[in-house]
Scaffold this motif. Structure first.
Motif, PDB file in Angstrom:
ATOM      1  N   HIS A 118      -0.232  10.276  13.374  1.00  0.00           N
ATOM      2  CA  HIS A 118      -1.652  10.415  13.038  1.00  0.00           C
ATOM      3  C   HIS A 118      -1.825  11.280  11.788  1.00  0.00           C
ATOM      4  O   HIS A 118      -2.664  10.988  10.941  1.00  0.00           O
ATOM      5  N   HIS A 119      -1.026  12.318  11.664  1.00  0.00           N
ATOM      6  CA  HIS A 119      -1.083  13.157  10.466  1.00  0.00           C
ATOM      7  C   HIS A 119      -0.691  12.354   9.224  1.00  0.00           C
ATOM      8  O   HIS A 119      -1.329  12.468   8.170  1.00  0.00           O
ATOM      9  N   VAL A 120       0.357  11.547   9.363  1.00  0.00           N
ATOM     10  CA  VAL A 120       0.780  10.696   8.242  1.00  0.00           C
ATOM     11  C   VAL A 120      -0.327   9.705   7.887  1.00  0.00           C
ATOM     12  O   VAL A 120      -0.631   9.476   6.709  1.00  0.00           O
ATOM     13  N   HIS A 121      -0.946   9.132   8.901  1.00  0.00           N
ATOM     14  CA  HIS A 121      -2.029   8.168   8.682  1.00  0.00           C
ATOM     15  C   HIS A 121      -3.177   8.816   7.906  1.00  0.00           C
ATOM     16  O   HIS A 121      -3.708   8.251   6.944  1.00  0.00           O
ATOM     17  N   MET A 122      -3.571  10.016   8.317  1.00  0.00           N
ATOM     18  CA  MET A 122      -4.646  10.737   7.625  1.00  0.00           C
ATOM     19  C   MET A 122      -4.215  11.136   6.222  1.00  0.00           C
ATOM     20  O   MET A 122      -5.008  11.091   5.274  1.00  0.00           O
TER      21      MET A 122
END
Length: 173
Positions: free
Chosen positions: A102-106
């Motif tokens: 999720h951090h990578v996605h953001m």
């Protein structure tokens, strides 16, 4: 009594189902509307009269496509459940790797926003500088024409001082 409880449960489930259907319908409609607006904006940008902008816009849209594909890949990977199993093996809990995804996605989203902002700033400054240079070229051509025709004026004695050119030179020194 039992009938009423069962009826109440069924009605609640139907209500939740209807709420879910409404939410999905509204979400899909919003995605379609935003996609159409983006397509219309992209089409109008690509039909710009500035011939130098078109290749830049094509590259920007290509980059957006790549970043969108990466985001989709991250999303699909998370939905498969594979990261949860890998996270369980590595970290001992299934959610740690999901949080990282999720951090990578953001991060990909924010990189895309920053990229678009930088491109817009560069395009704006480039267009302003090009306008100043066009004005200077026109002045130079007029002075050269006047000189070729043998005209003498005080403007020619001043040299090739373009309004705004000093400002451009100061920015890039």
């Amino acid at each position: 009594e039992k009938y009423r409880e069962e009826r109440k449960e069924i009605l609640e489930k139907l209500d939740e189902t209807q709420r879910l259907r409404n939410t999905v319908t509204i979400s899909l409609a919003l995605i379609v509307v935003l996609s159409l607006l983006f397509e219309a904006a992209a089409k109008s940008l690509l039909q710009t009269k500035d011939q130098y902008m078109r290749p830049i816009l094509h590259v920007v849209f290509k980059e957006l496509t790549v970043l969108g594909f990466l985001s989709l890949l991250v999303f699909v990977t998370v939905q498969t459940g594979i990261p949860q199993r890998i996270s369980e093996d590595i970290f001992g809990i299934p959610s740690e790797l999901i949080h990282m995804f999720h951090h990578v996605h953001m991060l990909v989203f924010f990189v895309m926003v920053a990229y678009l902002g930088i491109v817009m700033i560069i395009l704006s400054r480039t267009r302003k500088t090009a306008a100043v240079w066009r004005k200077c070229e026109t002045m130079v051509q007029e002075k050269m024409t006047n000189r070729a025709l043998g005209y003498r004026s005080e403007k020619m004695v001043e040299g090739l001082n373009c309004v705004g050119m000093d400002e451009v030179q100061r920015k890039y020194e």
